[in-house]
Design an enzyme around this catalytic site. Structure first.
Site, PDB file in Angstrom:
ATOM      1  CG  ASP A   1      -0.178  -0.005   2.537  1.00 54.84           C
ATOM      2  OD1 ASP A   1       0.769  -0.804   2.659  1.00 54.84           O
ATOM      3  OD2 ASP A   1      -0.538   0.759   3.451  1.00 54.84           O
TER       4      ASP A   1
ATOM      5  CD  GLU B   1       4.292   0.713   6.825  1.00 55.40           C
ATOM      6  OE1 GLU B   1       5.168   1.015   7.642  1.00 55.40           O
ATOM      7  OE2 GLU B   1       3.765   1.556   6.050  1.00 55.40           O
TER       8      GLU B   1
END
Length: 486
Positions: free
Chosen positions: A79, A146
């Site tokens: 991400d 994350e």
């Protein structure tokens, strides 16, 4: 535009980075990039799987002659932080990042670049695809989410990996070898309040704070950069006493891990105080700009007349809110007494939203020391509860304690010095890395973090240095050749 990127060296990395940045991948919306990574692994004929929470694991056997080496986990997160300038028209849910070359740097057009941690992902992809790079058995671990909770790392089962060494490619200084990081916790304050109908003798104004640099709320929290929410609060704080200022709406900041760059407020003031109000805001704005002229040369504070808002905040709640934001710490709380120049504990007042009878304040508190993290979190809780807010703690994740006796650290220190004729900077960082969480389920895994030079992460000024990626790529390949035997 991205074709220019594909011509950069090493093409093995830049081509994969361009492929990856064509896939929308904001945090918590990783479905497309998960599918992309699974297709990538399967098309290479490698064992590929997705775990229960969405992490992707791709396994590649050792090259000939490297079968007796320890298995290495190469890890990065899929991400990216989705931030854009207000005047940039861009949809992170549907569009790929538009990149361009600026001298020795690669940037994005008005948005975050996704080099954090896309360069790490692309590097691992290049290793997996390679046919002529010597390496031990590799388990490529691509985690999700994350940036907004580390739920991918938290959800990883303790029996899915067999590797004994973990190379986390999520550090942003190419001369640094990371051996520790901060943990963090989200602090959220909320409250409902009664709205009042705006009296007829008041008129509407809009105040905007913009032009701040923003940036990473961990790695840059010590730099003294402007926080749009704190600056806006200074502009609003004593407005009722002098001008009858009443708040209708505030919309400031966004993601917790980004220092807020912009804030907007809609207010109502007494009509007869209009001239004095405009003069006061102009004077205060000039004072604030002067304070930040070196760090924030583009800071702009704009005041403009607007339609009178229909409703305003309850006055008591307004006073409590502005006092609480003033009192709440933003920035460095404590420097580490053990590691020179390391921020131990900090807080970022990331988001302030006031609208339709509801208050929402979002903070991210970080620390490499658990007790200090909770000390600051409780201080924030007390501050906001004193003004009637409910406070919730969530997203708690641990830090990563340094192991200076790490065998892979010794290998990498010696190798870096031989390649670059200088010693690396071995350090812990104030960002949140997944190593701390992964270490809970894999306590015996030897972990290191490193990466190329990335600047302005979590902001539209994010950029990655081309020459640094070249240096990093050589380092990665040499590390894989020197992985110790089992």
């Amino acid at each position: 535009m991205n074709e220019e990127i594909r011509q950069l060296e090493p093409q093995a990395i830049w081509n994969k980075f361009a492929d990856l940045n064509a896939v929308p991948r904001p945090s918590k919306k990783e479905e497309r990039v998960i599918a992309f990574m699974k297709d990538f692994g399967k098309n290479l004929g490698l064992e590929t799987l997705e775990d229960a929470v969405g992490n992707v694991i791709i396994r590649k056997p050792a090259t000939k002659g490297m079968e007796d080496r320890q298995t290495v986990v190469m890890q990065s997160h899929l991400d990216m932080v989705h931030q854009k300038n207000n005047d940039t028209v861009f949809d992170f849910d549907t569009q790929g990042v538009m990149m361009y070359v600026d001298g020795d740097w690669v940037r994005a057009k008005g948005t975050t670049l996704g080099a954090d941690n896309g360069l790490g992902v692309a590097t691992i992809m290049a290793i997996l695809e390679s046919k002529d790079i010597a390496h031990p058995a590799i388990e490529a671990l691509f985690t999700i989410d994350e940036e907004t909770g580390m739920t991918g790392a938290m959800g990883l089962n303790s029996d899915i990996l067999s590797g004994t060494i973990l190379l986390n490619l999520d550090t942003e200084e190419d001369d640094e070898i990371g051996v520790g990081c901060a943990g963090g916790i989200d602090v959220t304050a909320t409250r409902q309040y009664d709205e009042e109908e705006t009296p007829e003798f008041k008129i509407g104004y809009t105040i905007k704070v913009k032009g701040l640099q923003g940036g990473h709320s961990g790695m840059q929290i010590h730099e003294g950069l402007g926080n749009a929410n704190k600056i806006m609060n200074r502009l609003l704080f004593d407005g009722f006493e002098y001008f009858g200022l009443r708040i209708s709406e505030i919309n400031g900041g966004g993601l917790r891990n980004a220092i807020p760059r912009e804030s907007s407020a809609t207010v109502a003031i007494d009509t007869e105080k209009e001239k004095a109000f405009v003069a006061h805001i102009a004077e205060l704005s000039n004072m604030i700009k002067k304070e930040f002229k070196v760090l924030e040369p583009q800071l702009d504070i704009i005041i403009s007349k607007s339609n009178t808002p229909k409703n305003i905040m309850d006055l008591g709640v307004q006073e409590g809110l502005t006092k609480a934001i003033y009192a709440a710490l933003n920035g460095v709380y404590r420097m580490s007494p053990d590691i020179p120049d390391l921020v131990e504990t900090s807080n970022n007042i990331a988001k302030v939203v006031v609208k339709d009878g509801k208050i929402h304040i979002g903070c991210l508190t970080r620390s490499s020391v658990e007790s200090s993290k909770w000390d600051l979190a409780n201080a924030l809780r007390a501050t906001f509860e004193l003004t009637g807010c409910e406070v919730e703690f969530s997203g708690d994740y641990p830090g990563w304690a340094p192991n200076m006796d790490s065998p892979i650290l010794k290998v990498m220190e010696d190798l870096y010095e031989s390649l670059n004729q200088e010693k690396p900077h071995v350090a812990a960082c104030h960002a949140g890395l997944e190593c701390g969480i992964l270490g809970q389920n894999y306590p015996d895994m030897d972990m290191i973090s490193f990466g190329p030079n990335i600047r302005g992460a979590h902001s539209p000024d994010e950029r990655v240095q081309i020459s640094s990626v070249q240096k990093f790529w050589i380092f990665v390949q040499e590390i894989l050749k020197q992985i110790p035997k089992k």
